[in-house]
Every structure is written in structure tokens, then in C-alpha cells.
Design a protein around this motif. Structure first.
Motif, short mmCIF file in Angstrom:
data_model
loop_
_atom_site.label_atom_id
_atom_site.label_comp_id
_atom_site.label_asym_id
_atom_site.label_seq_id
_atom_site.Cartn_x
_atom_site.Cartn_y
_atom_site.Cartn_z
N ARG A 115 -9.11 5.41 -8.44
CA ARG A 115 -9.31 6.19 -7.22
C ARG A 115 -8.03 6.11 -6.39
O ARG A 115 -7.45 5.02 -6.24
CB ARG A 115 -10.48 5.64 -6.41
N PRO A 116 -7.55 7.23 -5.85
CA PRO A 116 -6.29 7.20 -5.09
C PRO A 116 -6.28 6.16 -3.97
O PRO A 116 -5.26 5.53 -3.72
CB PRO A 116 -6.17 8.62 -4.55
N ASP A 117 -7.43 5.94 -3.32
CA ASP A 117 -7.47 4.96 -2.23
C ASP A 117 -7.42 3.52 -2.75
O ASP A 117 -7.25 2.59 -1.96
CB ASP A 117 -8.68 5.18 -1.32
N ASN A 118 -7.57 3.33 -4.05
CA ASN A 118 -7.48 1.99 -4.65
C ASN A 118 -6.10 1.70 -5.24
O ASN A 118 -5.84 0.57 -5.65
CB ASN A 118 -8.53 1.81 -5.76
N GLU B 186 0.84 -1.20 0.00
CA GLU B 186 0.00 0.00 0.00
C GLU B 186 0.88 1.25 0.00
O GLU B 186 1.79 1.37 0.82
CB GLU B 186 -0.89 -0.02 1.24
N VAL C 274 0.25 7.69 2.64
CA VAL C 274 -0.78 8.73 2.52
C VAL C 274 -0.25 9.88 1.66
O VAL C 274 -0.97 10.41 0.80
CB VAL C 274 -1.20 9.22 3.93
N ALA D 268 -3.26 11.62 -6.57
CA ALA D 268 -4.54 12.26 -6.87
C ALA D 268 -4.31 13.53 -7.68
O ALA D 268 -5.02 13.80 -8.66
CB ALA D 268 -5.30 12.57 -5.58
N GLN E 282 -13.79 -2.88 -6.28
CA GLN E 282 -13.90 -2.66 -4.83
C GLN E 282 -12.91 -3.61 -4.18
O GLN E 282 -12.91 -4.81 -4.48
CB GLN E 282 -15.32 -2.96 -4.35
N HIS F 131 -2.36 0.73 -5.58
CA HIS F 131 -1.49 -0.16 -4.82
C HIS F 131 -0.38 -0.67 -5.73
O HIS F 131 -0.46 -0.52 -6.95
CB HIS F 131 -2.29 -1.33 -4.25
N ARG G 35 -0.28 8.86 -1.99
CA ARG G 35 -1.66 8.82 -2.51
C ARG G 35 -2.16 10.24 -2.84
O ARG G 35 -2.82 10.45 -3.86
CB ARG G 35 -2.60 8.15 -1.54
#
Length: 187
Positions: free
Chosen positions: A35-38, A8, A11, A18, A174, A40, A14
Motif C-alpha cells: 500500500r502506498p501509505d505503507n 518516510e 506525498v 501508487a 499494519q 518507507h 507516494r
């Protein structure tokens, strides 16, 4: 159960990714951005596994992670898989890192020994930024991409290896973390 093994991003990274996605949007009209949170770093894509194999998978990856050191990683330049006009994936590469290569090799060796089969592609350290679904209006220009992405990226040191379940949905994948396994030396 569709699964993969990953690291991962931090922060900080990420947040920078974005901003990069927003900066690159004009070059890729109509492209769906990750999506930035996706985002990896995939060490190994497994594809469909039987849920009954999860316990063994956790054991195998836990051992490989415990015997590997925590790599200090840094992103580099962007690129793509496929042709400049019809890229399958637009990605941000990582700078060469012997510890990361060793970790990916240990994961692959462990999975093979446990009967999970061989990877269908060689390991290529990258963060997926976008997956264009149709041809681009104009071909990608490597020099422009490198100029836009070749700045100083923050260093990041992953402390764990993740086993992630991926569920494909019309609005994008997801992800659910099934296990977070500490790397050797991670406190």
C-alpha cells in the motif's frame, strides 16, 4: 514488539509509487502490492524488541538523527531480491547518496553501541513495492523493469527518522509510528 527504523517518502513520491504499482501489475499477476501509505525506506530492521527497551531505542536513534544531516533523496530503477522467477521482494532503488549512507551507518553504530545487535543484512537503500508469495509465470526482465521505472523521480528530503512498530496481519502489515525524531538541521 516488531520494530524498524525508517524514513518516510514524500506525498508526491507516494502518489508516483501508487501509479507505478498499477503500471507494473500486468508483469506480476497475483502479487500483493505494498500500500502506498505503507511504503518507507528502512534504515534498519530490528525485529522483535522488548517494549521496555523502547525508551532507550528512542534516545539512541534521537542522538544519531540529531547528528545527521537531512539527505536529499531520489528514487532510481526497480530491481528484486531473489531469483527472477521467484523474487522475495520487488523494490525501487534509490540513487547513491553519501548523506543517506552516513545516516544508516550512524543508526547502525548507535544500535550496536546500545546493545541492540548487528544488522543481519547490509544496508541497501530501497522502497519495497511487492513481496511475491509464489513463483511468477515468467521470469522478471531487468531491462523492462528499468525502462518502466527509470524516469525522473521527485526529490524528497526527509526531516525525521521514524521508529515504527509492525504488526503482521493476513491483509498485510499494519504500521504504527512510535517516535518521529528530527534529523539535524530539520526545523
Amino acid at each position: 514488539m516488531r520494530t524498524f527504523i525508517a524514513l518516510e517518502p514524500s506525498v508526491d513520491l507516494r502518489a508516483r509509487l501508487a501509479r507505478l504499482n498499477r503500471d507494473l501489475e500486468p508483469l506480476f499477476p497475483g502479487v500483493r502490492w505494498s500500500r502506498p501509505d505503507n511504503i518507507h525506506l528502512t534504515l534498519r530492521f530490528l525485529g522483535e524488541i522488548d517494549p521496555s527497551d523502547l525508551e532507550q531505542l528512542i534516545r539512541v536513534i534521537s542522538q544519531a538523527a540529531a547528528q545527521s544531516s537531512c539527505p536529499v533523496l531520489q528514487a532510481g530503477h526497480a530491481g528484486w531480491f531473489g531469483s527472477p522467477r521467484e523474487p522475495r521482494v520487488v523494490w525501487l532503488g534509490l540513487r547513491d547518496n553519501a548523506e543517506l549512507e552516513a545516516l544508516a551507518g550512524a543508526v547502525e553504530t548507535s544500535l550496536l553501541a546500545a546493545g541492540f545487535g548487528a544488522a543481519d543484512k547490509p544496508f541497501k537503500a530501497h522502497l519495497t513495492l511487492a513481496r511475491p508469495k509464489k513463483p511468477l509465470p515468467r521470469p522478471l526482465d531487468r531491462e523492462v523493469l528499468e525502462r518502466m521505472t527509470g524516469n525522473d523521480w521527485p526529490l524528497w528530503e526527509p526531516r525525521q527518522v521514524l521508529i515504527i512498530k509492525s504488526t503482521l496481519r493476513p491483509e498485510g502489515p499494519q504500521y504504527e509510528t512510535l517516535a518521529a525524531l528530527p534529523l539535524g538541521g530539520a526545523g
